[in-house]
Motif scaffolding. Structure first.
Motif, short mmCIF file in Angstrom:
data_model
loop_
_atom_site.label_atom_id
_atom_site.label_comp_id
_atom_site.label_asym_id
_atom_site.label_seq_id
_atom_site.Cartn_x
_atom_site.Cartn_y
_atom_site.Cartn_z
N LEU A 227 0.83 -1.21 0.00
CA LEU A 227 0.00 0.00 0.00
C LEU A 227 0.87 1.26 0.00
CD1 LEU A 227 -3.27 0.60 1.80
CD2 LEU A 227 -1.55 2.37 1.82
N ASP B 162 -3.86 6.27 8.70
CA ASP B 162 -4.51 6.22 7.39
C ASP B 162 -4.24 4.89 6.70
OD1 ASP B 162 -5.35 8.88 7.76
OD2 ASP B 162 -3.67 9.70 6.62
N GLU C 48 -6.28 2.21 8.35
CA GLU C 48 -7.69 2.35 7.97
C GLU C 48 -7.94 1.87 6.55
OE1 GLU C 48 -11.03 5.87 7.51
OE2 GLU C 48 -9.41 6.15 8.96
N LEU C 49 -7.06 2.21 5.63
CA LEU C 49 -7.22 1.76 4.25
C LEU C 49 -7.14 0.24 4.14
CD1 LEU C 49 -5.16 4.52 2.44
CD2 LEU C 49 -7.62 4.13 2.19
N PRO D 120 -6.60 8.93 -2.58
CA PRO D 120 -6.57 7.89 -3.61
C PRO D 120 -7.65 8.08 -4.67
CG PRO D 120 -6.42 6.92 -1.41
CD PRO D 120 -6.76 8.37 -1.23
N PHE E 195 -8.11 3.02 -5.21
CA PHE E 195 -9.00 2.27 -4.30
C PHE E 195 -9.21 0.84 -4.78
CE2 PHE E 195 -10.57 6.36 -2.42
CZ PHE E 195 -10.23 6.05 -1.11
N ILE F 202 -6.12 -0.91 -3.67
CA ILE F 202 -6.14 -1.02 -2.20
C ILE F 202 -7.12 -2.11 -1.77
CG2 ILE F 202 -6.78 0.18 -0.07
CD1 ILE F 202 -5.75 2.79 -1.50
N ASP F 203 -8.27 -2.16 -2.43
CA ASP F 203 -9.25 -3.21 -2.10
C ASP F 203 -8.68 -4.60 -2.32
OD1 ASP F 203 -11.14 -1.35 -1.33
OD2 ASP F 203 -12.26 -1.44 -3.23
#
Length: 138
Positions: A12, A26, A29-30, A107, A112, A115-116
């Motif tokens: 990440l 952050d 959390e992501l 982002p 995203f 990241i997902d």
């Protein structure tokens, strides 16, 4: 610390673009896992291969002991700064920090999506048994 978590944090962090920064919290959390201390631990032990200077305390302060190197990188990348950083460059005195209010990474939809994928893989792996990377396990 589980190797899956370390790998996810580093993957990440590698996505954070030049000129922006995030707080340790952050990142947690992501990912949907861990917290600021866990991310900080990953960065302090394993972060030298990724843009470590882009992950900070929530105050925007550079990682302790790396202020000079980080400041040079922030200036080269155009990261927004607050405080007396020019004085710090000249004399080593003066307080400064990254302006996270204007320089925090936002982002994109594509970011995203990546990241997902990282977070979902981490979630799957955390439900499996693994060997901790404690340098003592054979």
């Amino acid at each position: 610390m589980r190797t899956e978590y370390v790998e996810a944090v580093l993957e990440l962090v590698a996505l954070i673009p030049a000129g922006t920064a995030v707080a340790y919290g952050d990142v947690a959390e992501l990912l949907g896992a861990g917290g600021p201390r866990q991310v900080g631990s990953v960065m302090s032990h394993y972060g030298n291969g990724v843009p470590w200077w882009r992950v900070l305390k929530s105050s925007g302060e550079a990682p302790p002991g790396h202020e000079h190197e980080a400041l040079a990188l922030y200036l080269r990348e155009g990261t927004p700064l607050l405080g007396r950083y020019t004085e710090f460059l000249r004399t080593g005195e003066g307080r400064w920090r990254v302006d996270l209010a204007s320089g925090r990474w936002a982002p994109t939809d594509a970011d995203f999506d990546r990241i997902d994928v990282i977070a979902e893989r981490l979630d799957r792996e955390l439900h499996k048994l693994s060997v901790p990377d404690d340098e003592m396990t054979v």
